[in-house]
Design a protein around this motif. Structure first.
Motif, mmCIF file in Angstrom:
data_model
loop_
_atom_site.group_PDB
_atom_site.id
_atom_site.type_symbol
_atom_site.label_atom_id
_atom_site.label_comp_id
_atom_site.label_asym_id
_atom_site.label_seq_id
_atom_site.Cartn_x
_atom_site.Cartn_y
_atom_site.Cartn_z
ATOM 1 N N SER A 13 0.835 -1.191 0.000
ATOM 2 C CA SER A 13 0.000 0.000 0.000
ATOM 3 C C SER A 13 0.871 1.243 0.000
ATOM 4 N N ALA A 14 0.282 2.367 -0.402
ATOM 5 C CA ALA A 14 1.046 3.611 -0.516
ATOM 6 C C ALA A 14 1.614 4.037 0.822
ATOM 7 N N ASN A 15 0.817 3.849 1.898
ATOM 8 C CA ASN A 15 1.288 4.322 3.193
ATOM 9 C C ASN A 15 2.310 3.376 3.819
ATOM 10 N N ALA A 16 2.438 2.154 3.240
ATOM 11 C CA ALA A 16 3.418 1.213 3.778
ATOM 12 C C ALA A 16 4.751 1.330 3.068
ATOM 13 N N HIS A 17 4.739 1.965 1.897
ATOM 14 C CA HIS A 17 5.961 2.049 1.107
ATOM 15 C C HIS A 17 6.948 3.019 1.736
ATOM 16 N N VAL A 18 8.224 2.671 1.661
ATOM 17 C CA VAL A 18 9.257 3.562 2.166
ATOM 18 C C VAL A 18 10.140 3.984 1.003
ATOM 19 N N ASP A 19 10.366 5.267 0.898
ATOM 20 C CA ASP A 19 11.226 5.799 -0.149
ATOM 21 C C ASP A 19 12.647 5.921 0.389
ATOM 22 N N VAL A 20 13.554 5.100 -0.159
ATOM 23 C CA VAL A 20 14.954 5.159 0.222
ATOM 24 C C VAL A 20 15.674 6.036 -0.799
ATOM 25 N N ASP A 36 14.257 7.278 -8.411
ATOM 26 C CA ASP A 36 14.160 5.830 -8.213
ATOM 27 C C ASP A 36 14.041 5.126 -9.556
ATOM 28 N N ALA A 37 14.881 4.131 -9.775
ATOM 29 C CA ALA A 37 14.791 3.317 -10.984
ATOM 30 C C ALA A 37 13.819 2.160 -10.783
ATOM 31 N N PHE A 38 13.670 1.702 -9.531
ATOM 32 C CA PHE A 38 12.745 0.623 -9.182
ATOM 33 C C PHE A 38 12.071 0.960 -7.861
ATOM 34 N N LYS A 39 10.834 0.538 -7.724
ATOM 35 C CA LYS A 39 10.085 0.709 -6.480
ATOM 36 C C LYS A 39 9.465 -0.616 -6.062
ATOM 37 N N ALA A 40 9.463 -0.869 -4.755
ATOM 38 C CA ALA A 40 8.849 -2.087 -4.238
ATOM 39 C C ALA A 40 7.353 -2.089 -4.546
ATOM 40 N N ALA A 41 6.851 -3.208 -5.069
ATOM 41 C CA ALA A 41 5.448 -3.275 -5.495
ATOM 42 C C ALA A 41 4.683 -4.426 -4.854
ATOM 43 N N VAL A 315 20.996 2.476 -8.400
ATOM 44 C CA VAL A 315 21.095 1.763 -7.125
ATOM 45 C C VAL A 315 19.731 1.789 -6.453
ATOM 46 N N PHE A 316 19.341 0.694 -5.819
ATOM 47 C CA PHE A 316 18.122 0.707 -5.000
ATOM 48 C C PHE A 316 18.247 -0.334 -3.899
ATOM 49 N N GLY A 317 17.299 -0.289 -2.943
ATOM 50 C CA GLY A 317 17.302 -1.231 -1.828
ATOM 51 C C GLY A 317 17.934 -0.643 -0.582
ATOM 52 N N GLY A 318 18.085 -1.477 0.437
ATOM 53 C CA GLY A 318 18.666 -1.049 1.711
ATOM 54 C C GLY A 318 18.239 -1.991 2.823
ATOM 55 N N LEU A 319 18.762 -1.783 4.005
ATOM 56 C CA LEU A 319 18.416 -2.593 5.166
ATOM 57 C C LEU A 319 17.417 -1.847 6.045
ATOM 58 N N GLY A 320 16.485 -2.589 6.645
ATOM 59 C CA GLY A 320 15.496 -1.974 7.518
ATOM 60 C C GLY A 320 14.304 -2.868 7.731
ATOM 61 N N ASN A 321 13.319 -2.357 8.457
ATOM 62 C CA ASN A 321 12.145 -3.148 8.811
ATOM 63 C C ASN A 321 10.913 -2.796 7.992
ATOM 64 N N GLN A 322 11.039 -1.872 7.062
ATOM 65 C CA GLN A 322 9.893 -1.486 6.259
ATOM 66 C C GLN A 322 9.910 -2.191 4.907
ATOM 67 N N ILE A 323 8.762 -2.206 4.264
ATOM 68 C CA ILE A 323 8.654 -2.843 2.961
ATOM 69 C C ILE A 323 9.497 -2.076 1.949
ATOM 70 N N THR A 350 10.668 -9.768 -2.183
ATOM 71 C CA THR A 350 10.139 -8.460 -2.539
ATOM 72 C C THR A 350 10.264 -8.279 -4.043
ATOM 73 N N VAL A 351 9.165 -7.877 -4.679
ATOM 74 C CA VAL A 351 9.151 -7.622 -6.114
ATOM 75 C C VAL A 351 9.259 -6.128 -6.347
ATOM 76 N N PHE A 352 10.239 -5.715 -7.134
ATOM 77 C CA PHE A 352 10.442 -4.309 -7.473
ATOM 78 C C PHE A 352 10.059 -4.081 -8.930
ATOM 79 N N ARG A 353 9.222 -3.070 -9.149
ATOM 80 C CA ARG A 353 8.787 -2.732 -10.502
ATOM 81 C C ARG A 353 9.596 -1.557 -11.036
ATOM 82 N N GLU A 354 9.792 -1.569 -12.343
ATOM 83 C CA GLU A 354 10.526 -0.536 -13.046
ATOM 84 C C GLU A 354 9.744 0.782 -13.060
ATOM 85 N N THR A 355 10.391 1.898 -12.750
ATOM 86 C CA THR A 355 9.784 3.213 -12.889
ATOM 87 C C THR A 355 10.023 3.721 -14.308
ATOM 88 N N ASP A 356 9.443 4.875 -14.637
ATOM 89 C CA ASP A 356 9.665 5.464 -15.957
ATOM 90 C C ASP A 356 11.141 5.796 -16.144
#
Length: 472
Positions: A13-20, A36-41, A315-323, A350-356
């Protein structure tokens, strides 16, 4: 035993997503912000399966038809899904001479084009080869070779297979490279051993020490590889665990590293990092089309993607407790233009989708690789519009213009990206072009000038003679 079941997927969900914050590196080594080149989906879990959740999974594999294989190590099985992430089967055993055998802490998996499955059955000290129906084809066990010690224990961790059915195994405790087996499972040789990393100070101490003191010191031995992948042309891409400038290698059939490193920095992950964290430790690599490859850093949970020349794309991803962040990422794979990242600790993908932005960069690189310079030119221009700090895109534009014969335009873009090597190449071609275009006119001018000079000198001599005769 083979199971069939449905797998649980959690959309993010939008409110669960974290922007790294995403970034790239400039020519000067500074980290610069990037879109962002990819976002968690999507989050894939197995919590509500009647067979139980994933338990300490260690590896992923995706076939050409987008079938996904998960090495569920803690449950000693392979889980198979389709590209929609619906589970198809699970394999936890096979028949061997009328006896049912199981896996023990299997770590790696590879699937060929005809769906033959190779499993690094680590706890049982073997590689198991199954056909597309999960029937046993063969087993690779500890090889008999003078290159191995008698007490060596064969513990395969990862496995890949080339188009000639040669099997390459990364095994624990092996410092001589990858083990190569022929189509019959017989050991051939080692390939691609890492170079020995020598500390000059320690080397000096060794030379000044006595034999007894030297025996107590650490030996200089090559580092182990941490993972490998193979592309459609049979080149092995590998990562190792040291801190050298060649953490990533592209090995040909002879085991020679032919990876191009033409970017600002060698492909090693992070250039800048916290002192308490240290440099990136690359533990997985995934090769896709157009010579693009991605590597996974276990220390900070980031995925770095490079093009065939070694330029860092994103580059994308990171360590943490959020989606969108991970606890213990261990494997990466691609399904079409999406990324799958396997987290060992929490047992999820985790599946990451391609951004524009990501799509634009990927398509620009793909177009250039396929020889469509005009499309590559337009896409690289769009990438720069989306990210003015994307310096390597100017190199992409320059190369596209270079192929089109616009050497002056290529020079301007190579200058923008501070690409001295390609700038020099474009300059030489531009100079040749100018000489070729203006050579006839230049030669005409030179010839006319030469004739004029000869004529003028002849005229002056004749006048001097006439004056001499007149005086007499």
């Amino acid at each position: 035993m083979i199971f069939s079941f449905m797998i649980h997927m959690k959309p993010i969900s939008a409110n669960a997503h974290v922007d790294v914050p995403s970034y790239n590196y400039s020519f000067w080594g500074d980290s610069i912000a990037a879109p962002d080149a990819f976002k968690a989906a999507t989050l894939i879990q197995g919590d509500d399966l009647k067979f139980g959740a994933f338990k300490e999974p260690n590896d992923l594999f995706v076939t050409e038809d987008k079938t996904i294989y998960v090495m569920d190590s803690g449950n000693n099985r392979v889980v198979i899904m389709d590209k929609e992430f619906k589970a198809l089967d699970a394999i936890d055993s096979f028949e061997n001479e009328n006896k049912t055998e199981t896996f023990s802490n299997p770590q790696g998996i590879y699937v060929t084009e005809d769906k033959h499955i190779f499993i690094a059955d680590t706890g049982n000290n073997r590689v198991v080869h199954l056909d597309q129906h999960y029937h046993l084809v063969g087993i690779i066990e500890k090889p008999e070779s003078e290159l191995l010690k008698e007490d060596y224990v064969f513990q395969p961790i990862r496995v890949v297979v080339d188009n000639a059915d040669r099997v390459y195994v990364m095994a624990a405790g092996v410092f001589d490279g990858f083990m190569e087996f022929n189509v019959n499972g017989e050991f051939n040789t080692f390939i691609g051993a890492n170079r020995v990393q020598i500390d000059p100070i320690e080397l000096l101490w060794k030379r000044l020490s006595t034999q007894a003191q030297r025996s107590q010191m650490m030996m200089f031995i090559p580092t182990e590889f941490t993972n490998l992948d193979i592309n459609s042309e049979g080149f092995i891409y590998a990562t190792n665990g040291d801190d050298s400038s060649d953490k990533i290698k592209k090995l040909n059939a002879r085991g020679t590293d032919i990876l191009r490193r033409e970017g600002y920095y060698s492909p090693i992950g992070d250039i800048r990092y916290p002192h308490d964290v240290g440099p990136s430790r690359l533990i997985d690599i995934d090769v896709t089309d157009s010579e693009v490859y991605s590597v996974l850093d276990s220390k900070q949970g980031r995925i770095f993607t490079y093009n065939g020349d070694g330029h860092l794309m994103y580059v994308f991803g990171g360590l943490g407790n959020q989606i969108g962040l991970f606890h213990t990422p261990v494997a990466i794979e691609r399904v079409d233009d999406s990324f799958l990242v396997l987290d060992k600790t929490v047992g999820e993908i985790t599946v990451f989708r391609e951004t524009d932005y990501g799509h634009t960069i990927n398509e620009a690189n793909r177009s250039y690789y396929q020889g469509d310079e005009e499309k590559a030119f337009q896409l690289y221009k769009k990438a720069i519009e989306l990210n003015a700090n994307l310096e390597f895109a100017y190199t992409g534009i320059g190369k596209a213009l270079l192929r089109q014969g616009d050497y002056k335009g290529a020079m301007e873009n190579f200058k923008q990206s501070l690409d001295q090597k390609n700038y020099s190449k474009a300059f030489l071609l531009y100079r040749k072009e100018l000489l070729r275009d203006y050579f006839p006119a230049l030669m005409t001018i030179i010839l006319v000038s030469a004739i004029g000079m000869i004529g003028f000198r002849t005229y002056r001599k004749m006048r001097k003679r006439k004056k001499g005769i007149a005086i007499e």
